[in-house]
Write a protein that holds these residues in place. Structure first.
Motif, PDB file in Angstrom:
ATOM      1  N   VAL A 137       2.985   9.395  -2.622  1.00  0.00           N
ATOM      2  CA  VAL A 137       4.141   8.759  -1.990  1.00  0.00           C
ATOM      3  C   VAL A 137       3.658   7.887  -0.834  1.00  0.00           C
ATOM      4  N   ASP A 138       4.323   6.766  -0.635  1.00  0.00           N
ATOM      5  CA  ASP A 138       4.068   5.934   0.535  1.00  0.00           C
ATOM      6  C   ASP A 138       4.667   6.620   1.758  1.00  0.00           C
ATOM      7  N   LEU A 139       3.876   6.744   2.805  1.00  0.00           N
ATOM      8  CA  LEU A 139       4.359   7.365   4.036  1.00  0.00           C
ATOM      9  C   LEU A 139       4.510   6.327   5.150  1.00  0.00           C
ATOM     10  N   ALA A 140       3.418   5.722   5.543  1.00  0.00           N
ATOM     11  CA  ALA A 140       3.475   4.680   6.577  1.00  0.00           C
ATOM     12  C   ALA A 140       2.456   3.600   6.233  1.00  0.00           C
ATOM     13  N   THR A 141       2.525   3.127   4.988  1.00  0.00           N
ATOM     14  CA  THR A 141       1.600   2.106   4.500  1.00  0.00           C
ATOM     15  C   THR A 141       1.829   0.792   5.242  1.00  0.00           C
ATOM     16  N   GLU A 142       0.829  -0.097   5.156  1.00  0.00           N
ATOM     17  CA  GLU A 142       0.928  -1.368   5.871  1.00  0.00           C
ATOM     18  C   GLU A 142       2.190  -2.126   5.462  1.00  0.00           C
ATOM     19  N   THR A 143       2.960  -2.529   6.478  1.00  0.00           N
ATOM     20  CA  THR A 143       4.237  -3.208   6.284  1.00  0.00           C
ATOM     21  C   THR A 143       4.305  -4.394   7.230  1.00  0.00           C
ATOM     22  N   GLU A 144       4.699  -5.552   6.716  1.00  0.00           N
ATOM     23  CA  GLU A 144       4.782  -6.735   7.574  1.00  0.00           C
ATOM     24  C   GLU A 144       6.101  -6.737   8.344  1.00  0.00           C
ATOM     25  N   ILE A 145       5.987  -6.775   9.666  1.00  0.00           N
ATOM     26  CA  ILE A 145       7.148  -6.807  10.549  1.00  0.00           C
ATOM     27  C   ILE A 145       6.877  -7.835  11.633  1.00  0.00           C
ATOM     28  N   ASP A 146       7.728  -8.846  11.720  1.00  0.00           N
ATOM     29  CA  ASP A 146       7.605  -9.904  12.727  1.00  0.00           C
ATOM     30  C   ASP A 146       6.198 -10.507  12.743  1.00  0.00           C
ATOM     31  N   GLY A 147       5.657 -10.752  11.568  1.00  0.00           N
ATOM     32  CA  GLY A 147       4.373 -11.422  11.460  1.00  0.00           C
ATOM     33  C   GLY A 147       3.164 -10.535  11.640  1.00  0.00           C
ATOM     34  N   GLU A 148       3.347  -9.212  11.819  1.00  0.00           N
ATOM     35  CA  GLU A 148       2.232  -8.280  11.965  1.00  0.00           C
ATOM     36  C   GLU A 148       2.225  -7.299  10.799  1.00  0.00           C
ATOM     37  N   ARG A 149       1.022  -6.866  10.425  1.00  0.00           N
ATOM     38  CA  ARG A 149       0.875  -5.806   9.430  1.00  0.00           C
ATOM     39  C   ARG A 149       0.741  -4.483  10.174  1.00  0.00           C
ATOM     40  N   LEU A 150       1.784  -3.655  10.114  1.00  0.00           N
ATOM     41  CA  LEU A 150       1.833  -2.418  10.879  1.00  0.00           C
ATOM     42  C   LEU A 150       1.672  -1.211   9.961  1.00  0.00           C
ATOM     43  N   TYR A 151       1.074  -0.151  10.507  1.00  0.00           N
ATOM     44  CA  TYR A 151       0.899   1.094   9.759  1.00  0.00           C
ATOM     45  C   TYR A 151       0.877   2.254  10.739  1.00  0.00           C
ATOM     46  N   ALA A 152       0.963   3.470  10.209  1.00  0.00           N
ATOM     47  CA  ALA A 152       0.780   4.695  11.001  1.00  0.00           C
ATOM     48  C   ALA A 152       0.021   5.694  10.145  1.00  0.00           C
ATOM     49  N   TYR A 153      -0.832   6.475  10.776  1.00  0.00           N
ATOM     50  CA  TYR A 153      -1.617   7.461  10.029  1.00  0.00           C
ATOM     51  C   TYR A 153      -0.783   8.706   9.715  1.00  0.00           C
ATOM     52  N   PRO A 154      -0.809   9.184   8.469  1.00  0.00           N
ATOM     53  CA  PRO A 154      -0.288  10.528   8.175  1.00  0.00           C
ATOM     54  C   PRO A 154      -1.307  11.559   8.661  1.00  0.00           C
ATOM     55  N   ASN A 155      -0.967  12.267   9.715  1.00  0.00           N
ATOM     56  CA  ASN A 155      -1.932  13.159  10.365  1.00  0.00           C
ATOM     57  C   ASN A 155      -1.849  14.609   9.915  1.00  0.00           C
ATOM     58  N   HIS A 156      -0.721  15.005   9.320  1.00  0.00           N
ATOM     59  CA  HIS A 156      -0.542  16.418   8.999  1.00  0.00           C
ATOM     60  C   HIS A 156       0.117  16.589   7.637  1.00  0.00           C
ATOM     61  N   LEU A 180       3.530  14.519   8.160  1.00  0.00           N
ATOM     62  CA  LEU A 180       3.918  13.984   9.469  1.00  0.00           C
ATOM     63  C   LEU A 180       3.042  12.801   9.814  1.00  0.00           C
ATOM     64  N   THR A 181       3.675  11.745  10.332  1.00  0.00           N
ATOM     65  CA  THR A 181       2.953  10.538  10.710  1.00  0.00           C
ATOM     66  C   THR A 181       2.831  10.435  12.228  1.00  0.00           C
TER      67      THR A 181
END
Length: 453
Positions: free
Chosen positions: A295-314, A325-326
């Motif tokens: 499942v996609d959790l916090a994969t790279e997503t373009e928002i306002d011209g930036e590619r943003l992501y978050a690590y799934p840590n748990h 949990l991200t």
């Protein structure tokens, strides 16, 4: 440790009278706007709550009164605690076996020490610097770090690592160690990668090791080891005793570029849930590594011209449900960003078939989860962009039904434990850079919850 009477924490995050009692743990440098490394630990077992502090103090408190049963000085920073059943209780000639607590250290020696749960007497200790090497710099990041502990009752497993950096060259030395209850090392598994998590399967026959950074020859984010030998082999280039365990069962990797690999692992009924740092997805793997779903959790997503992501840590799997949990938002191009990934600081739970069941915000960075059956206690620290003290809390969830009540803290919650009818947390003070006010204190907070069915 500063002696202080236990007292009520006032009101919880729902505006109700809080059930938390508190015990001061003395002084610690205040955290700042960004989250820090792990500095504290807490563990609940059999009517006792054991707190580990950054200065090495380890104290066992009665969970109902918070009276200190014993207190000892661990040789290093006390950053992890588990229960080890059995061992020589020392109570007489009839072979009595006493429960003990194991404390993981971060410091000059990377010490693992086992203390009698009743008296605090040290039963045995082991210095992991003998396996990963002595620190070459004074920084805490360069010192041996016992990053994870796991037990199956009477056997202990530990992952330890040491980090070096010379210019642009980064190197980890790490070892997974298996001990019997008397402290004898049964086997070792060494690599040049950075371990982050350990998890035993239900049978106790296989141990999953998650590696969050792979910069050297070791190139798998996940290895699963046999805890008892399956073949006569010589591991790690020879020199190990054959026939005692530590053989490689299978491996898995997200197959992504770069050195980021796995954030956490959790077994459930022979399957393994994996939080992937490599592609920011969650996986459920069959035994052997075959992918059941992802499942996609916090994969790279373009928002306002930036590619943003978050690590799934748990990751935590139990009874056919899996929680991920991200953490914080980062930008692919520069890491630093004012933007937010829509799935940052979030818990998401999925069914056995990978379908989403529920999700909720945890509001801040989470160092580690505390679990007991279907229950999850989440110690929520600061969100370094919002810096909102109203979000400091210990949040509780049920894998099946979702969010439960939460207990608000003035400071940030950095460690938690849940066992039976007891929930415990460590609070650390925090000072945000934009207002300079210090909130909270270094304290143990303990409360009662409904025991799980």
């Amino acid at each position: 440790m500063t002696e202080a009477d236990a007292e009520s924490d006032g009101r919880d995050g729902n505006g109700q009278e809080s059930t938390l009692q508190r015990r001061s743990l003395g002084r610690i440098e205040s955290a700042r706007s960004r989250h820090m490394w792990t500095r504290s630990a807490v563990h609940a077992t059999g009517g006792v709550v054991v707190a580990g502090q950054w200065d090495g103090t380890v104290t066992a408190f009665e969970s109902d009164s918070l009276e200190a049963r014993w207190s000892v000085e661990h040789p290093d920073h006390a950053v992890g605690i588990v229960t080890l059943e059995g061992g020589d209780g020392g109570g007489g000639s009839d072979g009595d076996r006493a429960d003990t607590v194991v404390v993981a250290g971060r410091g000059e020696r990377g010490t693992i020490a086992v203390y009698d749960l009743e008296t605090g007497e040290c039963r045995w200790r082991y210095e992991t610097a003998a396996d990963v090497g002595e620190p070459v710099r004074g920084s805490v990041f360069a010192k041996p770090y016992v990053v994870a502990l796991e037990t199956d009752g009477d056997r202990l497993y530990a992952a330890t690592r040491r980090y070096e950096r010379d210019g642009e060259t980064r190197q980890w030395n790490s070892t997974v160690l298996a001990f019997d209850s008397e402290g004898t090392v049964r086997w070792r598994y060494g690599t040049d990668a950075s371990p982050i998590a350990l998890e035993l399967d239900e049978s106790g026959e296989r141990l999953a090791v998650g590696y969050n950074r792979c910069t050297g020859e070791h190139d798998n984010g996940l290895v699963v080891l046999e805890t008892c030998a399956t073949t006569e082999s010589s591991r790690n280039g020879g020199g190990e005793t054959a026939g005692v365990g530590g053989d490689l069962a299978w491996t898995w990797d997200p197959g992504t570029e770069g050195d980021r690999r796995v954030g956490d692992v959790s077994f459930d009924d022979g399957r393994l849930a994996v939080a992937s740092h490599g592609d920011k997805r969650g996986y459920l793997l069959e035994s052997g590594g075959a992918e059941r779903w992802r499942v996609d959790l916090a994969t790279e997503t373009e928002i306002d011209g930036e590619r943003l992501y978050a690590y799934p840590n748990h990751a935590y799997a139990n009874d056919g449900r899996v929680a991920f949990l991200t953490g914080n938002t980062y930008a692919a191009e520069s890491r630093e960003t004012a933007g937010r990934h829509p799935n940052e600081h979030r818990i998401a739970v999925f069914g056995e078939d990978g379908r989403p069941l529920w999700d909720d915000s945890v509001c801040g960075f989470v160092h580690a989860l505390a679990t007991d059956g279907s229950r999850i206690a989440v110690p929520c620290a600061q969100n370094f962009r919002d810096r909102d003290p109203d979000t400091h809390a210990v949040r509780r969830f049920d894998l099946e039904s979702g969010p439960l009540e939460h207990e608000r803290l003035e400071g940030i919650s950095t460690a938690a434990a849940v066992e039976g009818g007891t929930v415990a947390a460590i609070e650390e003070p925090v000072t945000y850079h934009d207002d300079g006010r210090t909130r909270g204190e270094y304290a143990l907070a303990v409360g009662s919850v409904a025991p799980r069915e």
